[in-house]
Write a protein that holds these residues in place. Structure first.
Motif, PDB file in Angstrom:
ATOM      1  N   THR A 235       0.909  -1.191   0.009  1.00  0.00           N
ATOM      2  CA  THR A 235      -0.031  -0.119   0.016  1.00  0.00           C
ATOM      3  C   THR A 235       0.929   1.334  -0.082  1.00  0.00           C
ATOM      4  O   THR A 235       2.059   1.345  -0.020  1.00  0.00           O
ATOM      5  CB  THR A 235      -0.890  -0.077   1.323  1.00  0.00           C
ATOM      6  N   ARG A 236       0.174   2.087   0.044  1.00  0.00           N
ATOM      7  CA  ARG A 236       0.978   3.662   0.217  1.00  0.00           C
ATOM      8  C   ARG A 236       1.673   3.967   1.548  1.00  0.00           C
ATOM      9  O   ARG A 236       0.911   3.223   2.598  1.00  0.00           O
ATOM     10  CB  ARG A 236       0.165   4.670  -0.293  1.00  0.00           C
ATOM     11  N   LEU A 237       2.719   4.653   1.456  1.00  0.00           N
ATOM     12  CA  LEU A 237       3.386   4.676   2.756  1.00  0.00           C
ATOM     13  C   LEU A 237       2.933   5.766   3.628  1.00  0.00           C
ATOM     14  O   LEU A 237       3.843   6.636   4.157  1.00  0.00           O
ATOM     15  CB  LEU A 237       4.988   5.171   2.341  1.00  0.00           C
ATOM     16  N   GLN A 244      -5.017   1.297   8.151  1.00  0.00           N
ATOM     17  CA  GLN A 244      -5.888   0.404   7.197  1.00  0.00           C
ATOM     18  C   GLN A 244      -5.247  -1.055   7.196  1.00  0.00           C
ATOM     19  O   GLN A 244      -6.029  -2.047   6.871  1.00  0.00           O
ATOM     20  CB  GLN A 244      -6.189   1.103   5.826  1.00  0.00           C
ATOM     21  N   ALA A 245      -4.069  -0.901   6.828  1.00  0.00           N
ATOM     22  CA  ALA A 245      -3.066  -2.341   6.734  1.00  0.00           C
ATOM     23  C   ALA A 245      -3.583  -3.286   7.680  1.00  0.00           C
ATOM     24  O   ALA A 245      -3.961  -4.327   7.550  1.00  0.00           O
ATOM     25  CB  ALA A 245      -1.921  -2.089   6.368  1.00  0.00           C
ATOM     26  N   VAL A 246      -3.337  -2.682   8.896  1.00  0.00           N
ATOM     27  CA  VAL A 246      -3.518  -3.432   9.899  1.00  0.00           C
ATOM     28  C   VAL A 246      -5.035  -3.934  10.358  1.00  0.00           C
ATOM     29  O   VAL A 246      -5.263  -5.219  10.457  1.00  0.00           O
ATOM     30  CB  VAL A 246      -3.178  -2.938  11.462  1.00  0.00           C
ATOM     31  N   ALA A 247      -5.784  -2.989   9.884  1.00  0.00           N
ATOM     32  CA  ALA A 247      -7.280  -3.519   9.714  1.00  0.00           C
ATOM     33  C   ALA A 247      -7.530  -4.479   9.060  1.00  0.00           C
ATOM     34  O   ALA A 247      -8.170  -5.685   9.493  1.00  0.00           O
ATOM     35  CB  ALA A 247      -8.050  -2.334   9.436  1.00  0.00           C
ATOM     36  N   GLU A 248      -6.956  -4.545   7.921  1.00  0.00           N
ATOM     37  CA  GLU A 248      -7.078  -5.673   6.671  1.00  0.00           C
ATOM     38  C   GLU A 248      -6.514  -6.935   7.641  1.00  0.00           C
ATOM     39  O   GLU A 248      -7.124  -8.133   7.487  1.00  0.00           O
ATOM     40  CB  GLU A 248      -6.230  -5.529   5.570  1.00  0.00           C
ATOM     41  N   LEU A 249      -5.304  -6.754   8.045  1.00  0.00           N
ATOM     42  CA  LEU A 249      -4.605  -7.761   8.598  1.00  0.00           C
ATOM     43  C   LEU A 249      -5.616  -8.663   9.704  1.00  0.00           C
ATOM     44  O   LEU A 249      -5.633  -9.607   9.735  1.00  0.00           O
ATOM     45  CB  LEU A 249      -3.220  -7.657   9.217  1.00  0.00           C
ATOM     46  N   ASN A 264       7.757   1.362   6.449  1.00  0.00           N
ATOM     47  CA  ASN A 264       8.147   2.704   6.940  1.00  0.00           C
ATOM     48  C   ASN A 264       7.691   2.981   8.291  1.00  0.00           C
ATOM     49  O   ASN A 264       6.730   2.370   8.728  1.00  0.00           O
ATOM     50  CB  ASN A 264       8.183   3.713   5.885  1.00  0.00           C
ATOM     51  N   ASP A 265       7.923   4.061   8.959  1.00  0.00           N
ATOM     52  CA  ASP A 265       7.538   4.466  10.060  1.00  0.00           C
ATOM     53  C   ASP A 265       6.155   5.098  10.223  1.00  0.00           C
ATOM     54  O   ASP A 265       5.387   4.848  10.939  1.00  0.00           O
ATOM     55  CB  ASP A 265       8.590   5.455  10.761  1.00  0.00           C
ATOM     56  N   GLN A 266       6.004   5.603   9.066  1.00  0.00           N
ATOM     57  CA  GLN A 266       4.706   6.458   8.998  1.00  0.00           C
ATOM     58  C   GLN A 266       3.731   5.529   9.284  1.00  0.00           C
ATOM     59  O   GLN A 266       2.594   5.427   9.881  1.00  0.00           O
ATOM     60  CB  GLN A 266       4.488   7.348   7.624  1.00  0.00           C
ATOM     61  N   MET A 267       3.664   4.269   8.457  1.00  0.00           N
ATOM     62  CA  MET A 267       2.348   3.485   8.310  1.00  0.00           C
ATOM     63  C   MET A 267       2.341   2.714   9.703  1.00  0.00           C
ATOM     64  O   MET A 267       1.513   2.437  10.309  1.00  0.00           O
ATOM     65  CB  MET A 267       2.954   2.240   7.368  1.00  0.00           C
TER      66      MET A 267
END
Lengths: 366, 366
Positions: A235-237, A244-249, A264-267
């Motif tokens: 996904t985007r950084l 959202q990525a963790v939500a997906e996971l 990266n840290d931002q995510m």
DNA sequence: CGATGGATTGAAAGCGCATTCATCGTACGC
DNA sequence: GCGTACGATGAATGCGCTTTCAATCCATCG
């Protein structure tokens, strides 16, 4: 009416223009008395030497350049929104700062230009014409253009894989993405005994992100664990995407991994806030790690374990490379890989922040 | 051997140098066929027009400049230390970004130069000679030098009070420090009923800090409260100092105020962490407010109430001013004051973040 | 068919400064 | 005292490009 020139100063001081020029370029070659008279005249007239004329005559500008991609955000003072491209901005800011400082040390000024992808065109040519050499953030400038320009001017490529084929004569600086992620992942596996790790990566065309993922893979390989074939999420950084990525996971239904490594840290920071919202404990339920070492990572709760990359040094090295090539146009192209260090903080399960383990990964290959 | 010039291209394309020049400056004035031939020759030779020569001939560089103070930190990759000058760095970064973008929109490149206070000297003269106009962050450049240079070149002064006497012909941009702090303090007094407020300010020679304090005073005056004569503490604008400042306040033995207003966000953030460590509840026991609107303020707990100043716009306005003066050297000097807005978050006692109350304070005076 | 005028292109003159070479002094040496 | 050498200065040239101004060219017009 127009700005005073050497001629005006020379006239006023009763000397020739050659002497005026010498007063500025080689003060010692002019008798003290004469020098004073010239300086006085200059002051009186408000004389400022023309950089253009000087550059033209001495065929060098004493200016170094930097081309970096424009940060998305078009205008908006961004009321209180999500600092979407903060990562990228931060990144180039640091490089700018590093270059500015190093350039100044070497007696150069710095010209910067963000190239908006859709831009009118040849912004590079524009800066190329005004500087003695310049650095380009990877993927900022079309290859063909660089190819032409780099034939005439030192160019160093920043952050990104070393270029091949037509551009392999460029100097190049990057950080040890692979080694850093390898060390970090190794730490999670070996020291924390986490065997199931997820990886949230960036788009496939991000060389940095890919290198990090390969480091992640290598750690698995080394530990004898099954090697993941691809990032669990791409996904985007940005913080929002991390969230959202963790939500997906988590919602994916699959078994919860023991930890998540973000490209990266931002995510990672975004993810931390989402996890907190959901009541998932970090690191107890899930370890989290990032990459970059942004200041914010120290301030979030729990503090973020990450890999710090020396962004400012990236800029400094770039200047070094440029300067050294200016001195010897024919030296072999050089590729520098800057060492990174794993910063163990709480989010991976380490006690409490503050022990940086420098990870030797400095390599100079030709 | 050396870089190809118009002559080379002209020769290769079988035209005169005037035509080559026209191909780049006024493509439409050259017949399509000829133009193609020239472009082709240029490509073949790897021709890049010399900015210096062009600038000299057309007496303008199409470059704008920015001089800002160097951030203290000499080298140090600053392991994990306190980002002491982060505030200042952030500040100039934003301005750089704003200027870069605006400059590019107007077809200018941006030359940046941090002047280290103790520097060799006349760094300004250096940039002045290379640009069409430039902006200076307040207190970066000695007055006399600016006086001379500004006679020959548009200069705009950024952030800081309007200059008087010898420099009063300069354009000038600043943010509404006074109005912002007034509005913020008014909010604390009127909406939260806090009558005893402490102010942690900066050194007396910081014009911004002083203006903010005057706004703070004005709010007391307006509310009929006793007007504090000076800041309760004066210190440097860093997190560490903010931390220490509250410590002083709390240990001072005096009666605890109902709230503390900090001259900037960095200090306020440092203070929050110290207060948390000591078990002082914010905002229940003590309200806290900052100034600047740095992103970090949203992420700390509790979220920091502050006044956001549009740093990036500062840079944009500077460019506007420069460009407009380049068009009309004789227009009256202009002083712009950018509006700021109070951001009410939790640290002052407001429910939960996210309501920005724009505070009209935009003024254009001549 | 020659004149007229706009579209193209070329010739030439700088832009402001660095720099080479020649010149002019002047301190020294014999 | 006069030649020599070196330091200080001036004259002149060119860096690469923009910009008149003039010269051409060609198509259209009378």
């Amino acid at each position: 009416m127009s700005a005073p020139t050497v001629y005006d100063v020379a006239g006023q001081a009763g000397v020739s223009i050659a002497t005026v020029s010498r007063v500025y370029r080689a003060p010692d070659s002019v008798r003290a008395g004469t020098r004073e008279r010239v300086l006085e005249a200059a002051r009186e007239l408000g004389y400022v030497p023309s950089g253009n004329a000087r550059g033209l005559a001495s065929r060098n500008t004493r200016v170094l350049g930097l081309c970096f991609p424009d940060y998305a955000d078009p205008d908006a003072e961004d009321p209180d929104g999500d600092y979407g491209d903060a990562e990228l901005m931060l990144y180039s800011d640091e490089i700018i700062r590093g270059m500015e400082r190093a350039a100044r040390r070497h007696g150069y000024a710095l010209l910067i230009a963000a190239s908006l992808s859709e831009g009118p065109k040849s912004l590079v040519a524009d800066v190329a014409g005004r500087v003695d050499g310049f650095a380009v953030l990877a993927r900022t400038v079309p290859t063909e253009e660089l190819e032409v320009i780099s034939r005439r001017l030192p160019v160093v490529m920043l952050a990104g894989p070393r270029e091949d084929a037509p551009l392999d004569h460029l100097d190049h600086v990057e950080v040890a993405n692979f080694d850093g992620e390898l060390a970090l992942t190794r730490h999670l596996i070996a020291d924390h005994g986490i065997t199931r790790l997820a990886f949230v990566g960036s788009a496939e065309d991000s060389p940095d992100g890919e290198a990090r993922f390969r480091g992640f893979q290598a750690a698995h390989l080394e530990a004898g664990l099954p090697v993941p074939e691809r990032p669990d999420v791409r996904t985007r950084l940005t913080q929002a995407e991390g969230r959202q990525a963790v939500a997906e996971l988590l919602d994916g239904g699959a078994e919860l991994p023991g930890g998540v490594v973000f490209a990266n840290d931002q995510m990672a920071v975004g993810a931390l806030s989402e996890l907190n919202r959901r009541g998932v404990r970090v690191p107890e339920d899930l370890a989290v790690a990032g990459f970059d070492g942004i200041p914010l990572g120290r301030l979030v709760t729990p503090a973020l374990t990450t890999v710090r990359q020396p962004m400012r040094r990236l800029g400094e090295e770039a200047v070094d490379l440029l300067v050294s090539r200016l001195e010897d146009r024919d030296r072999e192209p050089e590729s520098r890989v800057l060492p990174v260090s794993v910063i163990r903080r709480s989010s991976c399960g380490c006690a409490n922040g503050h022990d940086a383990v420098p990870d030797a990964a400095s390599v100079t290959q030709s």
